[in-house]
Design a protein around this motif. Structure first.
Motif, PDB file in Angstrom:
ATOM      1  N   THR A 179      36.100  45.991  35.691  1.00 61.84           N
ATOM      2  CA  THR A 179      34.668  45.730  35.528  1.00 61.84           C
ATOM      3  C   THR A 179      34.160  46.154  34.152  1.00 61.84           C
ATOM      4  OG1 THR A 179      33.974  47.894  36.397  1.00 61.84           O
ATOM      5  CG2 THR A 179      34.345  46.132  38.000  1.00 61.84           C
ATOM      6  N   GLY A 180      35.060  46.605  33.283  1.00 62.49           N
ATOM      7  CA  GLY A 180      34.643  47.208  32.019  1.00 62.49           C
ATOM      8  C   GLY A 180      33.899  46.274  31.093  1.00 62.49           C
ATOM      9  N   ALA A 181      34.177  44.957  31.169  1.00 60.37           N
ATOM     10  CA  ALA A 181      33.532  43.994  30.272  1.00 60.37           C
ATOM     11  C   ALA A 181      32.451  43.186  30.977  1.00 60.37           C
ATOM     12  CB  ALA A 181      34.581  43.060  29.682  1.00 60.37           C
ATOM     13  N   LEU A 182      32.026  43.650  32.161  1.00 58.80           N
ATOM     14  CA  LEU A 182      31.097  42.873  32.973  1.00 58.80           C
ATOM     15  C   LEU A 182      29.753  43.586  33.133  1.00 58.80           C
ATOM     16  CD1 LEU A 182      33.542  41.834  35.842  1.00 58.80           C
ATOM     17  CD2 LEU A 182      33.017  40.593  33.739  1.00 58.80           C
ATOM     18  N   ASP A 183      28.703  42.793  33.426  1.00 60.33           N
ATOM     19  CA  ASP A 183      27.423  43.387  33.781  1.00 60.33           C
ATOM     20  C   ASP A 183      27.518  43.948  35.195  1.00 60.33           C
ATOM     21  OD1 ASP A 183      26.713  41.309  35.759  1.00 60.33           O
ATOM     22  OD2 ASP A 183      26.438  40.018  34.025  1.00 60.33           O
ATOM     23  N   THR A 184      26.504  44.670  35.604  1.00 62.63           N
ATOM     24  CA  THR A 184      26.555  45.383  36.888  1.00 62.63           C
ATOM     25  C   THR A 184      26.777  44.444  38.060  1.00 62.63           C
ATOM     26  OG1 THR A 184      25.136  47.137  36.025  1.00 62.63           O
ATOM     27  CG2 THR A 184      25.316  46.948  38.421  1.00 62.63           C
ATOM     28  N   ALA A 185      26.025  43.345  38.108  1.00 64.41           N
ATOM     29  CA  ALA A 185      26.129  42.423  39.237  1.00 64.41           C
ATOM     30  C   ALA A 185      27.521  41.795  39.307  1.00 64.41           C
ATOM     31  CB  ALA A 185      25.056  41.344  39.140  1.00 64.41           C
ATOM     32  N   SER A 186      28.045  41.352  38.163  1.00 61.19           N
ATOM     33  CA  SER A 186      29.384  40.746  38.146  1.00 61.19           C
ATOM     34  C   SER A 186      30.440  41.774  38.504  1.00 61.19           C
ATOM     35  CB  SER A 186      29.673  40.157  36.765  1.00 61.19           C
ATOM     36  OG  SER A 186      28.789  39.098  36.464  1.00 61.19           O
ATOM     37  N   GLY A 187      30.256  43.019  38.026  1.00 58.48           N
ATOM     38  CA  GLY A 187      31.198  44.082  38.351  1.00 58.48           C
ATOM     39  C   GLY A 187      31.242  44.379  39.831  1.00 58.48           C
ATOM     40  N   GLU A 188      30.081  44.379  40.471  1.00 57.76           N
ATOM     41  CA  GLU A 188      30.042  44.626  41.912  1.00 57.76           C
ATOM     42  C   GLU A 188      30.726  43.508  42.681  1.00 57.76           C
ATOM     43  OE1 GLU A 188      25.918  45.144  42.727  1.00 57.76           O
ATOM     44  OE2 GLU A 188      25.878  47.243  42.048  1.00 57.76           O
ATOM     45  N   LEU A 189      30.556  42.272  42.211  1.00 58.96           N
ATOM     46  CA  LEU A 189      31.222  41.142  42.862  1.00 58.96           C
ATOM     47  C   LEU A 189      32.737  41.265  42.747  1.00 58.96           C
ATOM     48  CD1 LEU A 189      31.128  38.401  44.274  1.00 58.96           C
ATOM     49  CD2 LEU A 189      30.818  37.337  42.031  1.00 58.96           C
ATOM     50  N   VAL A 190      33.217  41.644  41.569  1.00 59.83           N
ATOM     51  CA  VAL A 190      34.662  41.803  41.368  1.00 59.83           C
ATOM     52  C   VAL A 190      35.203  42.921  42.253  1.00 59.83           C
ATOM     53  CG1 VAL A 190      36.391  42.599  39.690  1.00 59.83           C
ATOM     54  CG2 VAL A 190      34.784  40.774  39.079  1.00 59.83           C
ATOM     55  N   MET A 191      34.478  44.037  42.341  1.00 59.25           N
ATOM     56  CA  MET A 191      34.944  45.130  43.198  1.00 59.25           C
ATOM     57  C   MET A 191      34.926  44.731  44.663  1.00 59.25           C
ATOM     58  SD  MET A 191      36.098  47.462  41.317  1.00 59.25           S
ATOM     59  CE  MET A 191      36.488  48.518  42.726  1.00 59.25           C
ATOM     60  N   ASP A 192      33.951  43.908  45.074  1.00 60.47           N
ATOM     61  CA  ASP A 192      33.938  43.405  46.452  1.00 60.47           C
ATOM     62  C   ASP A 192      35.178  42.548  46.712  1.00 60.47           C
ATOM     63  OD1 ASP A 192      31.589  44.678  47.106  1.00 60.47           O
ATOM     64  OD2 ASP A 192      30.313  42.914  46.776  1.00 60.47           O
ATOM     65  N   LEU A 193      35.565  41.743  45.729  1.00 61.39           N
ATOM     66  CA  LEU A 193      36.777  40.944  45.871  1.00 61.39           C
ATOM     67  C   LEU A 193      38.002  41.832  46.021  1.00 61.39           C
ATOM     68  CD1 LEU A 193      36.426  38.021  43.297  1.00 61.39           C
ATOM     69  CD2 LEU A 193      36.792  37.803  45.768  1.00 61.39           C
ATOM     70  N   ILE A 194      38.077  42.878  45.197  1.00 61.45           N
ATOM     71  CA  ILE A 194      39.223  43.790  45.255  1.00 61.45           C
ATOM     72  C   ILE A 194      39.290  44.480  46.609  1.00 61.45           C
ATOM     73  CG2 ILE A 194      40.073  45.997  44.337  1.00 61.45           C
ATOM     74  CD1 ILE A 194      39.285  44.953  41.540  1.00 61.45           C
ATOM     75  N   ARG A 195      38.143  44.895  47.138  1.00 59.54           N
ATOM     76  CA  ARG A 195      38.140  45.521  48.467  1.00 59.54           C
ATOM     77  C   ARG A 195      38.567  44.525  49.542  1.00 59.54           C
ATOM     78  NH1 ARG A 195      33.379  47.601  46.063  1.00 59.54           N
ATOM     79  NH2 ARG A 195      33.561  49.833  45.606  1.00 59.54           N
ATOM     80  N   GLY A 196      38.166  43.269  49.375  1.00 59.40           N
ATOM     81  CA  GLY A 196      38.586  42.247  50.325  1.00 59.40           C
ATOM     82  C   GLY A 196      40.077  42.009  50.289  1.00 59.40           C
ATOM     83  N   LEU A 197      40.656  42.033  49.102  1.00 60.70           N
ATOM     84  CA  LEU A 197      42.103  41.875  48.970  1.00 60.70           C
ATOM     85  C   LEU A 197      42.833  43.017  49.652  1.00 60.70           C
ATOM     86  CD1 LEU A 197      42.161  40.786  45.231  1.00 60.70           C
ATOM     87  CD2 LEU A 197      42.533  39.314  47.223  1.00 60.70           C
ATOM     88  N   HIS A 198      42.304  44.223  49.463  1.00 58.60           N
ATOM     89  CA  HIS A 198      42.895  45.383  50.129  1.00 58.60           C
ATOM     90  C   HIS A 198      42.809  45.231  51.647  1.00 58.60           C
ATOM     91  CE1 HIS A 198      41.929  49.379  52.048  1.00 58.60           C
ATOM     92  NE2 HIS A 198      43.195  49.512  51.736  1.00 58.60           N
ATOM     93  N   ALA A 199      41.656  44.784  52.139  1.00 57.01           N
ATOM     94  CA  ALA A 199      41.483  44.614  53.585  1.00 57.01           C
ATOM     95  C   ALA A 199      42.467  43.588  54.144  1.00 57.01           C
ATOM     96  CB  ALA A 199      40.047  44.198  53.888  1.00 57.01           C
TER      97      ALA A 199
END
Length: 251
Positions: A179-199
């Motif tokens: 998320t280092g090169a992203l704005d807050t909203a885009s970063g949260e979306l990427v982290m949600d994707l990562i959590r989904g992959l883990h799930a």
């Protein structure tokens, strides 16, 4: 293509380091006697300030570099015993990478960028493109498959990078400051994707200096001066299978 050896008899941890060190010319100790195990299905943050050793660890886990001493096993394979060709095969079959700055090929479509993640997997162009389309749909970009890299937003570029990392169905996803090169909203979306992959069962290590991101993940492995100074302990995998627990430690 040369494949890694297949002499495994029991499912191993996805990551296992034993007394791993990395010393660079001039006597710079980037890693100092690291012991670490990450079980299948974990979601872990590897966190620390710049110069703490986490980027060096990423290179060892991704088999992009070799330890100076000690043992490094990834997906059950002793990295030190593999040839360069076998290491390439190991990365292609077992490891996915997501980097801060996306590393998409300019002038190529989102679909082609994702399909390139299968170049070393022995699949046909038709199969690569079909699997790339499915991966882009999985990250919510089915409507952007024909767009070139420069036509995508930062968040979309990172989702393409995630799709590229996952199209080969790796055992391990290494996300370096995703998320280092992203704005807050885009970063949260990427982290949600990562959590989904883990799930869904993917083992994920997120390398970050962001304590807020680290605290939001089930396991936090903290580095300082080339050593692990704290480990909150392994969490059960998404299917509820237990993993080895490591108590918080300080050195």
């Amino acid at each position: 293509m040369t494949q890694p050896p297949t002499d495994r008899t029991t499912p191993p941890d996805v990551i296992e380091l034993r007394d791993a060190t990395k010393t660079y010319p001039g006597g710079v100790d980037a890693l100092r006697g690291v012991d670490l195990r990450v079980a299948q299905g974990e979601l872990a943050a590897i966190v620390g300030p710049s110069g703490s050793g986490k980027s060096t660890l990423l290179h060892l886990l991704g088999t992009l570099d070799r330890a100076t001493s000690g043992e490094v096993r990834v997906a059950g394979y002793d990295v030190s015993r593999l040839s360069d060709a076998q290491l390439s095969a190991l990365r292609a079959r077992h490891i996915g990478f997501v980097f801060q700055h996306f590393h998409l090929a300019p002038g190529r479509s989102a679909q082609d960028n994702v399909a390139d993640g299968l170049l070393y997997g022995g699949t046909t162009l038709r199969e690569r493109r079909a699997r790339a389309l499915a991966a882009l749909e999985d990250v919510g970009l089915g409507h952007r498959v024909g767009h070139l890299a420069h036509q995508l937003s930062g968040g979309e570029k990172q989702r393409v990078a995630i799709a590229r990392a996952l199209v080969g169905e790796p055992d391990l996803l290494l996300a370096d400051e995703p998320t280092g090169a992203l704005d807050t909203a885009s970063g949260e979306l990427v982290m949600d994707l990562i959590r989904g992959l883990h799930a869904a069962g993917t083992t994920v290590c997120v390398i970050t200096h962001d304590n807020e991101i680290a605290e939001s993940l089930p396991r936090r492995i903290r580095f300082r001066d080339g050593a692990i100074v704290a480990d909150s302990g392994a969490a059960p995998g998404p299917a509820g299978s237990p993993a080895a627990h490591t108590e918080e430690v300080s050195r």
